[in-house]
Design a protein around this motif. Structure first.
Motif, mmCIF file in Angstrom:
data_model
loop_
_atom_site.group_PDB
_atom_site.id
_atom_site.type_symbol
_atom_site.label_atom_id
_atom_site.label_comp_id
_atom_site.label_asym_id
_atom_site.label_seq_id
_atom_site.Cartn_x
_atom_site.Cartn_y
_atom_site.Cartn_z
ATOM 1 N N PRO A 48 -1.327 1.128 6.601
ATOM 2 C CA PRO A 48 -1.310 2.377 5.748
ATOM 3 C C PRO A 48 -2.790 2.851 5.289
ATOM 4 O O PRO A 48 -2.986 4.032 5.257
ATOM 5 C CB PRO A 48 -0.903 1.847 4.560
ATOM 6 C CG PRO A 48 -0.033 0.684 4.984
ATOM 7 C CD PRO A 48 -0.604 0.068 6.211
ATOM 8 N N SER A 49 -3.726 1.985 5.448
ATOM 9 C CA SER A 49 -5.141 2.137 5.317
ATOM 10 C C SER A 49 -5.469 3.355 6.251
ATOM 11 O O SER A 49 -6.048 4.590 5.926
ATOM 12 C CB SER A 49 -6.059 1.133 5.403
ATOM 13 O OG SER A 49 -5.838 0.456 4.218
ATOM 14 N N THR A 50 -5.082 3.174 7.721
ATOM 15 C CA THR A 50 -5.460 3.973 8.706
ATOM 16 C C THR A 50 -4.500 5.389 8.478
ATOM 17 O O THR A 50 -5.154 6.535 8.628
ATOM 18 C CB THR A 50 -4.963 3.418 9.992
ATOM 19 O OG1 THR A 50 -5.750 2.333 10.287
ATOM 20 C CG2 THR A 50 -5.182 4.529 11.252
ATOM 21 N N TRP A 51 -3.291 5.354 8.077
ATOM 22 C CA TRP A 51 -2.525 6.600 7.739
ATOM 23 C C TRP A 51 -3.330 7.308 6.630
ATOM 24 O O TRP A 51 -3.325 8.508 6.531
ATOM 25 C CB TRP A 51 -1.104 6.219 7.266
ATOM 26 C CG TRP A 51 -0.532 5.120 8.198
ATOM 27 C CD1 TRP A 51 -0.752 4.908 9.316
ATOM 28 C CD2 TRP A 51 0.688 4.238 7.676
ATOM 29 N NE1 TRP A 51 0.129 3.732 9.923
ATOM 30 C CE2 TRP A 51 0.863 3.777 8.774
ATOM 31 C CE3 TRP A 51 1.438 4.255 6.673
ATOM 32 C CZ2 TRP A 51 1.984 2.745 8.803
ATOM 33 C CZ3 TRP A 51 2.587 3.283 6.391
ATOM 34 C CH2 TRP A 51 2.807 2.748 7.446
ATOM 35 N N ALA A 52 -4.015 6.623 5.499
ATOM 36 C CA ALA A 52 -4.495 7.471 4.405
ATOM 37 C C ALA A 52 -5.595 8.103 5.085
ATOM 38 O O ALA A 52 -5.716 9.282 4.763
ATOM 39 C CB ALA A 52 -4.901 6.281 3.260
ATOM 40 N N GLN A 53 -6.529 7.475 5.928
ATOM 41 C CA GLN A 53 -7.680 8.150 6.303
ATOM 42 C C GLN A 53 -7.340 9.208 7.489
ATOM 43 O O GLN A 53 -7.649 10.264 7.267
ATOM 44 C CB GLN A 53 -8.593 7.104 7.286
ATOM 45 C CG GLN A 53 -9.720 7.290 7.919
ATOM 46 C CD GLN A 53 -10.478 6.636 8.615
ATOM 47 O OE1 GLN A 53 -10.085 5.400 8.547
ATOM 48 N NE2 GLN A 53 -11.406 6.962 9.312
ATOM 49 N N ARG B 134 8.371 6.550 1.781
ATOM 50 C CA ARG B 134 8.514 7.921 0.967
ATOM 51 C C ARG B 134 7.478 8.071 0.160
ATOM 52 O O ARG B 134 7.284 9.089 -0.117
ATOM 53 C CB ARG B 134 9.812 7.924 0.193
ATOM 54 C CG ARG B 134 10.899 7.953 1.089
ATOM 55 C CD ARG B 134 12.194 8.388 0.262
ATOM 56 N NE ARG B 134 12.636 6.962 -0.543
ATOM 57 C CZ ARG B 134 12.913 6.597 -1.753
ATOM 58 N NH1 ARG B 134 12.482 8.000 -2.773
ATOM 59 N NH2 ARG B 134 12.962 5.665 -2.377
ATOM 60 N N LEU B 135 6.561 7.108 0.062
ATOM 61 C CA LEU B 135 5.255 7.041 -0.714
ATOM 62 C C LEU B 135 4.395 6.121 0.045
ATOM 63 O O LEU B 135 4.774 4.996 0.716
ATOM 64 C CB LEU B 135 5.715 6.514 -2.085
ATOM 65 C CG LEU B 135 4.765 6.080 -2.958
ATOM 66 C CD1 LEU B 135 3.979 7.540 -3.464
ATOM 67 C CD2 LEU B 135 5.290 5.551 -4.474
ATOM 68 N N LEU B 136 3.190 6.606 0.217
ATOM 69 C CA LEU B 136 1.935 5.715 0.875
ATOM 70 C C LEU B 136 1.365 4.754 -0.081
ATOM 71 O O LEU B 136 0.838 5.164 -1.214
ATOM 72 C CB LEU B 136 0.909 6.750 1.464
ATOM 73 C CG LEU B 136 -0.285 6.113 2.111
ATOM 74 C CD1 LEU B 136 0.131 5.074 3.090
ATOM 75 C CD2 LEU B 136 -1.265 7.091 2.412
ATOM 76 N N ARG B 137 1.420 3.370 0.092
ATOM 77 C CA ARG B 137 0.838 2.266 -0.724
ATOM 78 C C ARG B 137 -0.134 1.905 0.095
ATOM 79 O O ARG B 137 0.099 1.306 1.295
ATOM 80 C CB ARG B 137 2.048 1.511 -1.149
ATOM 81 C CG ARG B 137 1.525 0.074 -1.959
ATOM 82 C CD ARG B 137 2.386 -0.649 -2.185
ATOM 83 N NE ARG B 137 3.546 -1.062 -1.058
ATOM 84 C CZ ARG B 137 4.633 -1.486 -1.451
ATOM 85 N NH1 ARG B 137 5.153 -1.813 -2.532
ATOM 86 N NH2 ARG B 137 5.543 -1.521 -0.409
ATOM 87 N N LEU B 138 -1.299 1.519 -0.696
ATOM 88 C CA LEU B 138 -2.474 0.813 0.051
ATOM 89 C C LEU B 138 -2.520 -0.541 -0.866
ATOM 90 O O LEU B 138 -2.323 -0.586 -1.948
ATOM 91 C CB LEU B 138 -3.664 1.643 -0.303
ATOM 92 C CG LEU B 138 -3.800 2.936 0.460
ATOM 93 C CD1 LEU B 138 -5.111 3.614 0.053
ATOM 94 C CD2 LEU B 138 -3.316 2.839 1.956
ATOM 95 N N LEU B 139 -2.800 -1.670 0.066
ATOM 96 C CA LEU B 139 -2.932 -2.808 -0.668
ATOM 97 C C LEU B 139 -4.393 -3.398 -0.696
ATOM 98 O O LEU B 139 -5.051 -3.302 0.481
ATOM 99 C CB LEU B 139 -1.913 -3.895 0.191
ATOM 100 C CG LEU B 139 -2.104 -5.465 -0.740
ATOM 101 C CD1 LEU B 139 -1.522 -5.385 -2.062
ATOM 102 C CD2 LEU B 139 -1.228 -6.052 0.351
#
Length: 166
Positions: A124-129, A83-88
């Motif tokens: 998640p980094s790909t999703w953010a991009q 429900r929230l995008l988290r990047l590590l």
């Protein structure tokens, strides 16, 4: 181009969390102002990292909790449930792209998009991009969500997830 994992140095400590492309101008890609970030905090001595230009400002756990008026547990649960995008980051810091927050809440239609993107690649980094980079037609997917075009964004996510999975 593989940029690796984002580093924590691109956190913008001050930002307008209510900025929405449909209500106002968004900074041009790569035009984030780093003048108010101490040089020791900014990546590469104050230079904008490639991930900062792609993802934009991010919240830390504590700053996101403050904005959402939520506990750390609630933020962690939301991230675990997509429900929230988290990047590590490479150094283990959790960051949350600011583009997903509207009006002091996480964009309500983000979860179905993240679920579809995860079916293609669990990164998640790909999703953010994918969410925050202009596509061939100049459209930025998170802006489309903000405008209420959920079905189109989910459809586009499904097409790209299928290609990533192939």
């Amino acid at each position: 181009m593989n940029l690796g994992r984002p580093r924590h140095g691109f956190i913008a400590p001050t930002m307008d969390s209510d900025a929405c492309p449909s209500r106002g101008r968004r900074p041009r890609r790569g035009s984030w102002d780093l003048s108010d970030i101490p040089t020791g905090i900014a990546a590469d001595g104050g230079k904008l990292s490639p991930w900062a230009a792609i993802v934009g400002p991010c919240y830390t756990v504590s700053s996101l909790c403050r904005i959402l008026e939520a506990s750390q547990e609630a933020v962690a649960d939301a991230a675990a449930e997509l429900r929230l995008l988290r990047l590590l980051t490479a150094d283990g810091l959790d960051l949350f792209p600011a583009f997903q927050v509207r009006g002091k809440q996480v964009h309500p239609d983000l979860r179905p998009v993240l679920q579809v993107l995860q079916s293609g690649i669990d990164d998640p980094s790909t999703w953010a991009q994918w969410l925050n980079t202009p596509r061939f037609n100049g459209v930025i997917q998170i802006d489309e969500l903000c405008l209420g075009n959920v079905a189109e964004v989910v459809r586009d996510a499904g097409q790209d997830a299928w290609a990533w999975h192939s």
